[in-house]
Design an enzyme around this catalytic site. Sequence first.
Site, short mmCIF file in Angstrom:
data_model
loop_
_atom_site.label_atom_id
_atom_site.label_comp_id
_atom_site.label_asym_id
_atom_site.label_seq_id
_atom_site.Cartn_x
_atom_site.Cartn_y
_atom_site.Cartn_z
N ASP A 61 0.85 -1.18 0.00
CA ASP A 61 0.00 0.00 0.00
C ASP A 61 0.89 1.25 0.00
O ASP A 61 1.86 1.29 0.76
CB ASP A 61 -0.87 -0.05 1.27
CG ASP A 61 -2.02 0.93 1.21
OD1 ASP A 61 -1.77 2.13 1.00
OD2 ASP A 61 -3.17 0.48 1.36
N ILE A 62 0.57 2.23 -0.81
CA ILE A 62 1.43 3.43 -0.86
C ILE A 62 1.38 4.21 0.45
O ILE A 62 2.19 5.11 0.66
CB ILE A 62 1.11 4.37 -2.06
CG1 ILE A 62 -0.34 4.85 -2.03
CG2 ILE A 62 1.46 3.71 -3.38
CD1 ILE A 62 -0.62 6.00 -3.01
N THR A 136 -5.39 13.57 -13.59
CA THR A 136 -6.55 13.60 -14.48
C THR A 136 -6.88 15.04 -14.89
O THR A 136 -6.48 15.99 -14.20
CB THR A 136 -7.76 12.99 -13.72
OG1 THR A 136 -8.96 13.39 -14.35
CG2 THR A 136 -7.84 13.49 -12.27
N GLU A 138 -9.78 16.06 -14.67
CA GLU A 138 -10.94 16.44 -13.84
C GLU A 138 -10.55 17.45 -12.76
O GLU A 138 -11.41 18.15 -12.22
CB GLU A 138 -11.58 15.19 -13.23
CG GLU A 138 -12.05 14.23 -14.31
CD GLU A 138 -12.92 13.10 -13.81
OE1 GLU A 138 -13.58 13.27 -12.79
OE2 GLU A 138 -12.92 12.04 -14.45
N TYR A 161 -13.57 12.84 -5.87
CA TYR A 161 -12.45 12.18 -6.57
C TYR A 161 -11.45 13.22 -7.07
O TYR A 161 -10.25 13.15 -6.77
CB TYR A 161 -12.99 11.35 -7.75
CG TYR A 161 -11.91 11.00 -8.78
CD1 TYR A 161 -10.87 10.14 -8.44
CD2 TYR A 161 -11.94 11.54 -10.07
CE1 TYR A 161 -9.86 9.83 -9.37
CE2 TYR A 161 -10.96 11.23 -11.00
CZ TYR A 161 -9.92 10.38 -10.64
OH TYR A 161 -8.93 10.08 -11.55
N SER A 164 -9.56 15.01 -4.39
CA SER A 164 -8.50 14.20 -3.75
C SER A 164 -7.29 14.09 -4.69
O SER A 164 -6.15 14.15 -4.24
CB SER A 164 -9.02 12.82 -3.33
OG SER A 164 -9.32 12.03 -4.47
N LYS A 165 -7.53 13.95 -5.98
CA LYS A 165 -6.40 13.90 -6.93
C LYS A 165 -5.67 15.25 -6.92
O LYS A 165 -4.44 15.30 -6.94
CB LYS A 165 -6.89 13.59 -8.35
CG LYS A 165 -7.34 12.17 -8.58
CD LYS A 165 -6.23 11.14 -8.44
CE LYS A 165 -5.19 11.25 -9.53
NZ LYS A 165 -4.16 10.17 -9.40
N VAL A 217 -27.92 6.01 -18.48
CA VAL A 217 -27.21 7.21 -18.94
C VAL A 217 -27.63 8.38 -18.04
O VAL A 217 -28.82 8.65 -17.88
CB VAL A 217 -27.56 7.53 -20.41
CG1 VAL A 217 -26.93 8.83 -20.86
CG2 VAL A 217 -27.13 6.38 -21.32
N HIS A 295 -22.42 16.85 -11.50
CA HIS A 295 -21.86 16.31 -12.75
C HIS A 295 -21.17 17.40 -13.59
O HIS A 295 -21.85 18.34 -14.06
CB HIS A 295 -23.00 15.69 -13.56
CG HIS A 295 -22.54 14.67 -14.55
ND1 HIS A 295 -23.41 13.95 -15.33
CD2 HIS A 295 -21.32 14.23 -14.89
CE1 HIS A 295 -22.74 13.13 -16.10
NE2 HIS A 295 -21.45 13.29 -15.84
P1 NAD Z 1 -7.72 1.73 -11.56
O1 NAD Z 1 -8.77 1.99 -10.54
O2 NAD Z 1 -7.99 0.78 -12.67
O3 NAD Z 1 -6.37 1.23 -10.85
C1 NAD Z 1 -5.90 1.77 -9.65
C2 NAD Z 1 -4.83 0.82 -9.12
O4 NAD Z 1 -4.30 1.39 -7.90
C3 NAD Z 1 -5.37 -0.57 -8.75
O5 NAD Z 1 -4.50 -1.56 -9.23
C4 NAD Z 1 -5.41 -0.56 -7.23
O6 NAD Z 1 -5.24 -1.83 -6.66
C5 NAD Z 1 -4.24 0.37 -6.92
N1 NAD Z 1 -4.36 1.03 -5.60
C6 NAD Z 1 -5.42 1.68 -5.11
N2 NAD Z 1 -5.15 2.16 -3.86
C7 NAD Z 1 -3.87 1.79 -3.59
C8 NAD Z 1 -3.00 1.99 -2.49
N3 NAD Z 1 -3.41 2.66 -1.40
N4 NAD Z 1 -1.73 1.51 -2.56
C9 NAD Z 1 -1.31 0.81 -3.66
N5 NAD Z 1 -2.10 0.58 -4.73
C10 NAD Z 1 -3.35 1.07 -4.70
O7 NAD Z 1 -7.33 3.17 -12.12
P2 NAD Z 1 -6.90 3.62 -13.57
O8 NAD Z 1 -8.11 3.95 -14.35
O9 NAD Z 1 -5.92 2.66 -14.10
O10 NAD Z 1 -6.18 5.01 -13.21
C11 NAD Z 1 -4.80 5.04 -12.87
C12 NAD Z 1 -4.42 6.46 -12.53
O11 NAD Z 1 -4.67 7.30 -13.65
C13 NAD Z 1 -5.19 7.05 -11.37
O12 NAD Z 1 -4.30 7.81 -10.59
C14 NAD Z 1 -6.22 7.94 -12.03
O13 NAD Z 1 -6.55 9.04 -11.20
C15 NAD Z 1 -5.48 8.39 -13.27
N6 NAD Z 1 -6.32 8.71 -14.43
C16 NAD Z 1 -7.29 7.86 -14.84
C17 NAD Z 1 -8.05 8.17 -15.96
C18 NAD Z 1 -9.11 7.22 -16.49
O14 NAD Z 1 -9.84 7.59 -17.40
N7 NAD Z 1 -9.20 6.00 -16.00
C19 NAD Z 1 -7.83 9.36 -16.63
C20 NAD Z 1 -6.82 10.21 -16.19
C21 NAD Z 1 -6.08 9.88 -15.08
#
Ligand code: NAD
Length: 346
Positions: A61-62, A136, A138, A161, A164-165, A217, A295
């Site tokens: 875990d991070i 992201t 967002e 979300y 938090s990001k 939707v 939204h």
């Molecule tokens: P995802 O939910 O598919 O994967 C997240 C991964 O993080 C999982 O493998 C999970 O097990 C791991 N994880 C969660 N909490 C953790 C913790 N405390 N310690 C260690 N590992 C942990 O997400 P994704 O869609 O692959 O997105 C990856 C990143 O990209 C995220 O940071 C997200 O904000 C960003 N992002 C996603 C999108 C999108 O469209 N999906 C777009 C832009 C940015």
Amino acid sequence: MGKPSVKNVMVTGGAGFIGSCFVEQLVQEGHRVVVFDALTYAGHRANLAAVESKIEFVEGDIRDLAAVRSVLAERSIDWIVNFAAESHVDRSIENAADFVHTNVVGVFTLLGAALEHFEKLPANKKSEFRFIQVSTDEVFGSLGETGHFTEETPYAPNSPYSASKAGGDHLARAWFHTYRLPVIITNCSNNYGPRQYPEKLIPHMIQCALAEKPLPVYGDGRNVRDWIHVSDHSRGIYLAALKGVPGESYCFGGRSERRNIDVVRGICRELDGLKPRARGSYEELISFVIDRKGHDWRYAIDDVKAERDLGFKREYGEFETGLKQTVRWYLENDAWVQAVMKESAR
Ligand code: NAD
């Protein structure tokens, strides 16, 4: 530019949707990868099946400082690429606690461990070290009918979300400004492609359609998102690590703005062709539901900076081509869908 030297890369969240795609690309480029992932409901070892024998996997875990520290020191890490996050907006609206813990406190812990590690590196290793915070679009909030987000757009997150990001991104930015940790932030639009957990719009709609369930939707379906294929996004992150300037951020988008309703209709059209219903079109299953709270109306990205400074190019020019491939992937990989859903339910 010649072939880059082999890097030891710690990919946090590498068992998720985008992280696992990025890991495959790193392996292809010949880098040594340690995936560090807590395997939440969204993380699955199955996502790494194609590269399992070529990487190291550490379940962790991070937020666990000792666990992060030991990977950094023992594997002589050159790059940390942080994908680990709670990533689903709807879940954040239901309960934001895990989002704050992982996306803010987790990033804080990771930055602390990264800085300790960085400060102990010899000068030649220091100049190559990178901390990539994957974020992201967002975090920029919502657009009206016109305009695009760029690296200059101020953060104005609206959902738990994105807030938090944004919190994690601000910490990352501060660790550069205050401690000179070589941080790069990437902001990307909506991703699509294989292995996306079936709660997100595209795979969720595919699963509902195949089960003959209503396709929910939000609102009137006119909210707009810009869609980028996951492999294009992954390549962008790789270029940012390789060529990006510490302290800078880079936006990545797909130049594929679509209204949600048009994405859902596109999925229905593909399914009608590939796996027709006994009678009628899948479009008949579309059902408008009460809009998501708060939204955001529209997201769109101008990624000229990444094109100019990193040489970023999209391979998936046409969203509909990528969508067709994605729908086909889900049809051909029902065993993956069933396996990850079963694992998450445990
Ligand atoms: P995802 O939910 O598919 O994967 C997240 C991964 O993080 C999982 O493998 C999970 O097990 C791991 N994880 C969660 N909490 C953790 C913790 N405390 N310690 C260690 N590992 C942990 O997400 P994704 O869609 O692959 O997105 C990856 C990143 O990209 C995220 O940071 C997200 O904000 C960003 N992002 C996603 C999108 C999108 O469209 N999906 C777009 C832009 C940015």
